[in-house]
Every structure is written in C-alpha cells, then in structure tokens.
Scaffold this motif. Sequence first.
Motif, mmCIF file in Angstrom:
data_model
loop_
_atom_site.group_PDB
_atom_site.id
_atom_site.type_symbol
_atom_site.label_atom_id
_atom_site.label_comp_id
_atom_site.label_asym_id
_atom_site.label_seq_id
_atom_site.Cartn_x
_atom_site.Cartn_y
_atom_site.Cartn_z
ATOM 1 N N LEU A 118 12.365 6.151 -2.613
ATOM 2 C CA LEU A 118 11.323 6.114 -1.587
ATOM 3 C C LEU A 118 11.844 5.495 -0.292
ATOM 4 O O LEU A 118 11.328 5.796 0.797
ATOM 5 C CB LEU A 118 10.128 5.308 -2.108
ATOM 6 N N ILE A 120 1.671 6.972 -5.044
ATOM 7 C CA ILE A 120 2.924 7.082 -5.780
ATOM 8 C C ILE A 120 2.606 6.883 -7.250
ATOM 9 O O ILE A 120 2.170 5.802 -7.673
ATOM 10 C CB ILE A 120 3.946 6.029 -5.298
ATOM 11 N N LEU A 150 6.169 10.586 5.096
ATOM 12 C CA LEU A 150 5.201 10.084 4.135
ATOM 13 C C LEU A 150 3.761 10.306 4.584
ATOM 14 O O LEU A 150 2.854 10.371 3.736
ATOM 15 C CB LEU A 150 5.442 8.605 3.881
ATOM 16 N N VAL A 153 3.239 11.397 -4.112
ATOM 17 C CA VAL A 153 4.666 11.157 -4.362
ATOM 18 C C VAL A 153 4.865 11.032 -5.870
ATOM 19 O O VAL A 153 4.218 10.201 -6.522
ATOM 20 C CB VAL A 153 5.169 9.890 -3.642
#
Length: 239
Positions: A228, A177, A236, A198
């Motif tokens: 998220l 992320i 994910l 992400v």
Amino acid sequence: MTKSIAAFAEGTKNATPATDDIVFLFDVDNTLLDNDRFQEELGEQLRLAAGDGVRDRYWTAFEQLRRESGYADYLGALQLCRLEDPRDLRILPMARWLLDYPFPDRLYPGALDAMRHVRQWGPVAILSDGDAVFQPRKIDRSGLWRASDGNVLIYVHKEKELDAVERWRPAAHYVLIDDKLTILDAVKRVWGDRVTTVFPRQGHYAREAAARTDLMAADIAIDHIGDLMTYDLPSLARR
C-alpha cells in the motif's frame, strides 16, 4: 486501551463530526494481522494441552458458534468445550493463552507502516467484525488500537452497518482495505464511487476468492499490505 475507549465513547455521543475528505478503513484479520498463523498455533496449543479429541471438539464448537452468530468466537468455543465435559480442567489454561497471545508478533511486515503512510491524507480507522471481548483485546494487544488513535469499530456484520460508519466518521470518500472480496463487493454495491476497495491477497479467504466469478473485482489488488505504501493519494482516492 481504557483512555481510548473513554475518548471513543465521548465522541459517539457528541454532535456529528465534520465531514472528512477521505477516511481509510482497515480490516484486521489477514489484512493487518496474520490470523491464519494464529489459528494454526491455537490448534497446536490445544493438541499439546488437551489432546487431539479436545482440539477437534474445540473447532467443531468454533464453527457452530460462527454459523449461529456470524463471527469468530474463540472464547465462546472454549465455554462450549467446557460444558461438554465440565470435569476436564485441561481446557481452562487456554483462556489465559488466548488473552495473553503475543499479537504484535503476528502483524504482517509493513502493516503499521501502511497505516502511517495513508494517515498523511486522512484519518485511519479499524473496521472489523468480531465479538465484544476477544476482538478488542486482539486489536489492543497488537498495537492496532493505538495505531488507529482509538478509531475502532467492531460489528457482527460490518457490511450491514455502513450507515453507522458514515454517522461516526462522515467522509466524501472512503478507502476500504480488506482481505475478504465478499466484503469489498458488498460495500462497493452500497457506496459505489464513494469508496475505493483495496484487496490484499493474504490469507485463506483471499485464496478462496480466486474461484469466485460472482464478485466484483476490487479497485486495487495488492499482494502484501506493505505494498500500500507504493500508492499515492490520487490512485487511492479515485472514483
């Protein structure tokens, strides 16, 4: 933070840990923490404490160091300003301001909740770029060191240290992320289907990425880090 550092150091010299099914790697600046806001406040504090000239000299030194070292060096820029005018004592209180800055106030809404949400499926870690003094201080004071159980890695160019990340935390799959599409692109080209990228579209790097056509799109794009929490493990962990 001392106990966490000791635990981390002990872990790095032990045998390679068992491979996890999935590991979540979080960037810090403009991913979990509003670093743009911090920089705005730093510039204003410099102006109030020492004037426009010192503020401008500071940002010139900051950019110079970033070009030379590859990372943001807030304390190093103060040192350069001091060397330019050793008798100007107005710069000295800024070191305390930086080290005591209330970073918990700069966490994005939902940042800690997002970390808690994904840790139900696997370990959570911080993967950041930065210097060896101020960046750890920022991560500690913001509460992110504790939120990641001391799983903190800070490099000069983290996208070039993926082999070290794999040795430190082996995993069948990673979720990265990060607000920098350049980082996500670089990591995706190395890890391929082993990573889900992400992209929280927060901060100036995310805005600048909109004009880039040479970078791969992230696997998942979200407007805010708190978004998220709307994702489950299958989405994910997709390959």
